[in-house]
Enzyme design. Structure first.
Site, mmCIF file in Angstrom:
data_model
loop_
_atom_site.group_PDB
_atom_site.id
_atom_site.type_symbol
_atom_site.label_atom_id
_atom_site.label_comp_id
_atom_site.label_asym_id
_atom_site.label_seq_id
_atom_site.Cartn_x
_atom_site.Cartn_y
_atom_site.Cartn_z
ATOM 1 N N ASP A 57 68.983 58.576 85.228
ATOM 2 C CA ASP A 57 67.964 57.646 84.750
ATOM 3 C C ASP A 57 66.592 57.997 85.326
ATOM 4 O OD1 ASP A 57 67.411 54.805 83.493
ATOM 5 O OD2 ASP A 57 66.392 54.847 85.430
ATOM 6 N N TYR A 117 57.759 58.122 87.337
ATOM 7 C CA TYR A 117 58.348 58.598 88.603
ATOM 8 C C TYR A 117 57.788 59.977 88.983
ATOM 9 C CZ TYR A 117 62.039 55.110 87.487
ATOM 10 O OH TYR A 117 62.734 53.984 87.149
ATOM 11 N N LYS A 167 61.604 57.009 80.358
ATOM 12 C CA LYS A 167 60.860 55.812 79.956
ATOM 13 C C LYS A 167 59.398 56.116 79.646
ATOM 14 C CE LYS A 167 63.824 53.441 83.262
ATOM 15 N NZ LYS A 167 63.961 54.382 84.392
ATOM 16 N N HIS A 178 59.016 51.108 79.376
ATOM 17 C CA HIS A 178 59.190 50.780 80.791
ATOM 18 C C HIS A 178 58.801 49.330 81.103
ATOM 19 C CE1 HIS A 178 59.422 53.145 84.799
ATOM 20 N NE2 HIS A 178 59.807 51.910 84.990
#
Ligand code: A2P
Length: 307
Positions: free
Chosen positions: A44, A49, A74, A107
């Protein structure tokens, strides 16, 4: 516990995925390859990130066939303008080194612009998540992604999306652990047939988040510790098992090989086990991943769901 959940598309969604938030790129590529080696089939990630490239490298390092691994990523809030959505999708594909994404999530239901010179300087834009969703549907039509879903929506927003979309979300990813069980919200998801994925199943051990409240770490909870002894597993295993036993897929995050492996040791908890955890955390609430204060966004998971 189940090893996968069937999504509306018919796809089998592996029930335990490796979370990648706050994983340094260098560490992540190794962690992903290691996780796949010890049995994970679901990773994931997310654009925000900053480690999609490392995630993709880890996939290739594992040597396991692409089709046998589930990759989620996302869309970030800064790419909500409908004309930016497909570009963002293609950018993720490029970074991951893939030609499709198994599951692509919005997100947050919030559109923003961020000052490139100052990541804390964020402006909320007046773009409806319904319009962003339409553009995500087009990415699915184009075959860039196999499933689309949402994350961090409130009940109001989920309802609004369901009433105004062509393609229903396949999954809703929310923060979920004993300090944020969101029982009524869970029931709502059951009623509408929307699968829930739990992030931060261990709460969050990052001090910058957990300092915000005075609750003890969830792994220190006496009911969690008693269940760990009962099943001869770790307290982290109990917390991960809790999510699966309540019908959620779950995303333990770790870059540490021993923990990555440990986190796959899951058991089916009984209704009574689940109740003992619930009774000891009654009224104790923490939402670790709430940055509504930063983006000035009003409706958030947890806010209209106090139980
Ligand atoms: P690390 O990555 O250094 O192994 P969550 O996903 O619930 O937000 O929690 C993630 C945090 O919990 C990470 O800091 C991770 O550390 C830590 N963690 C992951 N697995 C375990 C475990 N089995 N026992 C203790 N801490 C863990």
């Amino acid at each position: 516990p189940p090893t996968y959940f069937k999504l509306p598309s018919g796809d089998k969604f592996p029930s335990v995925g490796l979370g990648c938030w706050q994983s340094e790129p260098g560490a992540l590529s190794k962690a992903v390859a290691y996780a796949i080696k010890v049995g994970y089939r679901h990773i994931d990630g997310a654009t925000i990130y900053g480690n999609e490239k490392a995630l993709g490298e880890g996939l290739r390092r594992s040597g396991v066939d692409r089709k046998d691994i589930w990759v989620t990523t996302k869309l970030w809030n800064d790419d909500h303008r409908p004309e930016d959505v497909m570009k963002a999708c293609k950018r993720s594909l490029e970074l991951l080194g893939l030609d499709y994404i198994d599951l692509w999530l919005m997100h947050y239901p919030a559109a923003t612009d961020t000052n490139p010179k100052d990541p804390m300087d964020i402006r909320v834009l007046d773009i409806s998540y319904l319009d962003t969703w339409k553009a995500m549907e087009e990415c699915l039509d184009a075959g860039l992604v196999r499933n689309i879903g949402i994350s961090n929506y409130s009940k109001i927003e989920v309802g609004n999306l369901l009433n105004n979309c062509r393609i229903k979300p396949a999954v809703h990813q929310i923060e979920r652990h004993p300090y944020l069980p969101q029982n009524a919200f869970m029931k709502y998801h059951e009623e509408i047939g929307l699968h829930v994925t739990a992030y931060s199943p261990l709460g969050n051990t990052n001090p910058s988040f957990s300092e915000r409240d005075s609750l003890p770490p969830i792994q220190k909870n006496p009911a969690v510790q008693a269940l760990a002894s009962k099943y001869n597993i770790s307290t982290a295993n109990v917390l991960i098992s809790l999510q699966l036993s309540e019908g959620c897929s779950v995303l333990p995050k770790s870059v540490t090989p021993s923990r990555i492996e440990e986190n796959l040791r899951v058991v089916q908890l009984t209704a009574e086990d689940i109740d003992t955890i619930k009774s000891t955390t009654q009224g104790q609430r923490a939402r670790y991943c709430d940055f509504s204060d930063i983006i000035g966004y009003k409706y958030y998971v947890g806010l209209d769901d106090t139980d």
